[in-house]
Enzyme design. Structure first.
Site, mmCIF file in Angstrom:
data_model
loop_
_atom_site.group_PDB
_atom_site.id
_atom_site.type_symbol
_atom_site.label_atom_id
_atom_site.label_comp_id
_atom_site.label_asym_id
_atom_site.label_seq_id
_atom_site.Cartn_x
_atom_site.Cartn_y
_atom_site.Cartn_z
ATOM 1 N N ASP A 1 -4.672 9.654 -1.508
ATOM 2 C CA ASP A 1 -4.743 10.653 -0.049
ATOM 3 C C ASP A 1 -5.126 12.062 -0.346
ATOM 4 O OD1 ASP A 1 -2.462 10.615 2.701
ATOM 5 O OD2 ASP A 1 -4.223 11.942 2.232
ATOM 6 N N ASP B 1 -9.859 9.527 4.242
ATOM 7 C CA ASP B 1 -9.307 10.201 3.224
ATOM 8 C C ASP B 1 -8.129 9.378 2.383
ATOM 9 O OD1 ASP B 1 -7.358 10.722 4.958
ATOM 10 O OD2 ASP B 1 -6.851 12.640 4.378
ATOM 11 N N GLU B 2 -7.778 8.010 2.556
ATOM 12 C CA GLU B 2 -7.019 7.462 2.247
ATOM 13 C C GLU B 2 -7.312 6.050 2.106
ATOM 14 O OE1 GLU B 2 -3.480 7.954 4.734
ATOM 15 O OE2 GLU B 2 -2.365 6.202 4.025
#
Length: 780
Positions: free
Chosen positions: A233, A330-331
């Site tokens: 993350d 983003d993860e």
DNA sequence: ATCCTCCCCTAC
DNA sequence: TAAGGTAGGGGAGGAT
């Protein structure tokens, strides 16, 4: 610390040769085409031309985009007065045309033929001969007028003085700038961060499939407690990007949002850890955050940069495992079982990512996805954390229930009311109690998760179930026409995404937010305020991706709901019951090839084929591409080899679905493998094969016809029976063909790309038979 | 029992 | 001023 590193443009790191290998296949193809054109020295036909495509066109939106890029032009998904030089459109309503022409510098609205002709001529033709002049009114526009509201109502015209739709809830008439924001689908989508992160997922598919081609290591199968799952993350993603763009923000409390007005209601989407120390959180209004943290610095969005950083993250992850499950931009999760030490892989990912982007990523590792994610939360910021099997229970004990993924605002509140604040509180109760309160699945989930148990597997690809587009900001309609215009825009957006994901859908849902009767003015500028959510859906007889059909149905649903358009605060369209479109957007581009080889095959080899070729009234392009391909494959097979031909023709009369697996099935069961090279002493073609080929082409035609009729009926009437009786009344030939097609489809449900509703087909068949009986005294 | 529609909740 | 989207999971309750 390395400012140069931070500020360098890592969006497209040309210096890094391996990056290209990871670009998705399409982008790569376009780039190659672009390069080739440059080498040609032509400079591109469409240099200086940037188009925006409005509505349904032929060729499609996607194809036009590819052509423009291939031939040196520009393309904008959303209309922009400053960037777009030409609007490409097949037909346009008055309202839409006016909307474009009233801009300060009107942009010409041109037929797609201009593009096609220019490419054919290999030079930019004068567009003035292709400007759209004849404007066709949408057929539904007059039909779907809703009753006029009483005079003098809020937002209505008064005394001939033009008033604007936002005159609601006691607000004064809006200024020009505010007016530009109202009901503005294009500019909204261009600027919405939620739209950005929401629609991002559609992109990742391409990245993933490109990376899969490089054969990254696959995780080993191991015991569930011995799995190695990692979760990554990026730390306060948007804010970190802002800092890397503007290094002077380093170390300051930074918040990313649209406006820096310290009184405004701009929502913070991300903030730095320095800001978090003051209690600033994502989702806060900037004004509220500024009160908590007077030194808070505003930073803008950099949407393109986010894409680049995300691509880097996924590229790195896919070096370590093929099994990567994207969660968001983003993860992501990755299964690295048996592929190395979790912590050392985490460290390598973190340092590699920082080196390439200047951004920090936190990582968590454990034996299941739940614990890996919780570990990441523990690791933040800029760290890594490992939860081992033995300590997992201990770890969960102290964890607040709110921290369980899947337990949000409502569930945690409910749990608190039941006296459960931490996971250990849940342990003391029973699974049954949770299931009673939350339902069987959700109850079980909370029970299992609170014990740190999670059996989910990391899934690298998931089939999409829905495609939709909605807007719940800046929606203020004065009339149904406003609502219809917005629905048309949304339909275009939906069509685009359906095309992109190579799907069509059978069910169309209209979603509305309606102002609650006693709602106060919204706290948020142009927000929706207190609303009731309602939705209505309709299931069509076949799947569609045509924006005209989608818009028509959505407008029909709006009409059905009969709401006051002035009360609408949010509006959206969802498509469900999706069917995959084989070959997707590429199908139309290869169609000419198929057609050409079909023609050649018939010309060169088989004079008799001409006699049995489809009649001239039916254009081959009208037959679904899969049918075409099937027919072509049969012709080729026939040319190649007699024994092979038998294989392919075995199911010709019933199995022209275009599905490959059908072709490869052996009907006779004689067990002979298709040989690549025919012996010279094979028997000549038998006429049975000819007949079957003929029949299959006919069948394809019938099926196409019935599909077309059904979708037309679905688009217009939704009642196939009525449609058929109106259209085919008195036309015996047409009735016969239709009946034949319907029977064909009914005999082979599921063999066709377009799904049919059985009962409707049956009703249509009965009706046709009856009609023939009564009018012609015969039976079909 | 099973499916469908219309929700609600959650995550990013 | 400001851009409150998108998709999946699942539950309640009615239709079949």
């Amino acid at each position: 610390m390395e400012l140069k590193d931070n500020t360098r443009d890592w969006v497209i790191p040309e210096h890094n040769g391996s990056f290209r290998a990871y670009m998705n296949a399409k982008q790569e193809k376009l780039r190659v085409q672009f390069e080739r054109r440059k080498v040609g020295g032509e400079g591109g036909i469409f240099k200086g031309v940037t188009i925006h495509v409005n509505g349904y066109t032929k060729p499609s939106h996607t194809e036009l985009k590819e052509l423009m890029i291939q031939w040196g032009g520009g393309f904008e998904n959303y209309f922009s007065n400053t960037r777009v030089t030409h609007i490409i459109c097949s037909n346009l309503t008055d309202a839409k045309l006016k909307q474009y022409q009233k801009e300060r510098n009107p942009v010409p609205v041109v037929h797609p033929d201009w593009i096609m002709e220019s490419i054919r001529a290999k030079r930019l033709l004068d567009f003035s001969g292709f400007v759209l002049q004849r404007i066709r009114l949408e057929p539904n526009q007059k039909v779907l007028q809703l009753p006029r509201r009483p005079r003098g109502a809020v937002g209505d015209r008064q005394g001939g003085k033009p008033s604007c739709s936002a005159q609601v809830e006691g607000r004064p008439s809006p200024g020009k700038r505010e007016r530009d924001l109202l009901n503005n689908v294009d500019s909204f989508f261009k600027n919405s961060r939620l739209h950005f992160i929401g629609s991002w997922k559609a992109n990742i598919d391409a990245v993933m499939s490109a990376a899969a081609a490089l054969n990254p290591p696959r995780p080993k199968r191991v015991q569930s407690t011995e799995r190695q799952i990692i979760h990554v993350d990026i730390d306060c993603f948007f804010a970190s990007v802002a800092v890397s763009v503007d290094p002077s923000l380093e170390g300051k409390p930074v918040a990313v949002c649209h406006s820096d007005s310290s009184k405004g209601t701009a929502e913070i989407s991300s903030c730095s850890y320095e800001a978090r120390k003051f209690g600033v959180k994502a989702g806060m209004y900037f004004s509220a955050a500024k009160e908590l943290c007077p030194g808070l610095v505003h930073a803008p969005y950099y949407f393109e940069k986010y894409q680049g950083a995300s691509a880097v993250l996924y590229r790195i992850l896919l070096q370590y495992s093929a099994c990567v499950q994207p969660v968001s931009i983003d993860e992501a999760y990755a299964d690295i079982s048996g592929l190395g030490d979790s912590l050392s892989i985490c460290d390598r990912i973190r340092s590699q990512f920082h080196k390439e982007t200047g951004l920090r990523v936190s990582t968590g590792a454990s034996h299941n996805m739940l614990l890996a994610k919780i570990a990441t939360n523990q690791a933040k910021p800029d760290g890594t954390f490992f939860i081992r099997v033995e300590t997992s229970k201990e770890f969960m004990k102290e964890l607040p229930v709110k921290e369980i993924p899947g337990v949000g605002y409502k569930s945690s509140k409910k749990l608190a009311e039941m006296g459960m604040l931490h996971c250990s509180d849940v342990w003391l109760r029973s699974k049954q109690i949770l299931q009673q309160a939350f339902g069987s699945k959700t109850g079980e989930l909370i029970w299992e998760y609170s014990h740190g148990r999670d059996s989910r597997a990391v899934k690298s690809e998931a089939k999409r179930q829905t495609v939709g587009a909605e807007i719940n900001w800046g929606i203020r309609f004065t009339s149904n026409q406003d609502a219809i215009k917005t629905l048309e825009k949304l339909s275009e957006e939906v069509q685009r995404r359906l095309e992109q994901s190579h799907t069509k859908g059978r069910s169309i849902t209209l979603k509305l937010k309606l102002r609650k009767p006693n709602a106060p003015p919204p706290s948020k500028f142009l927000g929706h305020g207190w609303c009731d959510n309602i939705s209505r859906s309709i299931t069509l007889a076949c799947s569609v991706d045509d924006n005209a059909v989608i818009a028509k149905e959505a407008v029909g649903l709006l009409f059905k709901l009969g709401v006051d358009p002035r009360e609408i605060r949010g509006i959206g369209i969802q498509i469900t019951k999706l069917d995959e479109v084989q070959m997707g957007a590429r199908k139309r581009t290869i169609q000419p090839d198929v057609q050409e080889s079909l023609k050649q095959a018939s010309r060169k080899r088989e004079p008799r084929l001409k006699e049995i070729a489809p009649d001239e009234n039916v254009r081959l392009s009208d037959i679904d591409i899969n049918e075409q391909k099937y027919i072509l494959s049969m012709i080729k097979a026939r040319e190649r080899e007699q024994s092979k031909r038998k294989l392919f023709f075995a199911q010709a009369s019933g199995g022209h679905s275009g599905r490959q697996r059908k072709h490869t099935r052996q009907a006779g069961g004689s067990g002979n493998e298709p040989r690549p090279d025919p012996g010279p002493d094979l028997p000549p073609p038998v006429s049975e094969a000819e007949r079957k080929l003929h029949r299959s082409i006919d069948s394809a035609r019938y099926v196409f016809e019935v599909c077309e009729i059904i979708s037309a009926a679905a688009a217009e009437e939704k009642a196939l029976v009525r449609y058929v009786s109106e259209r085919a009344e008195g036309d015996l030939e047409k009735l016969g063909r239709l009946l034949k097609a319907i029977r064909l489809v009914r005999r082979n449900p599921g063999a066709y790309q377009v799904k049919m509703v059985g009962s409707e087909l049956e009703a249509a068949e009965v009706l046709i038979q009856k009609s023939v009986e009564q009018n012609y005294g015969g039976v079909m």
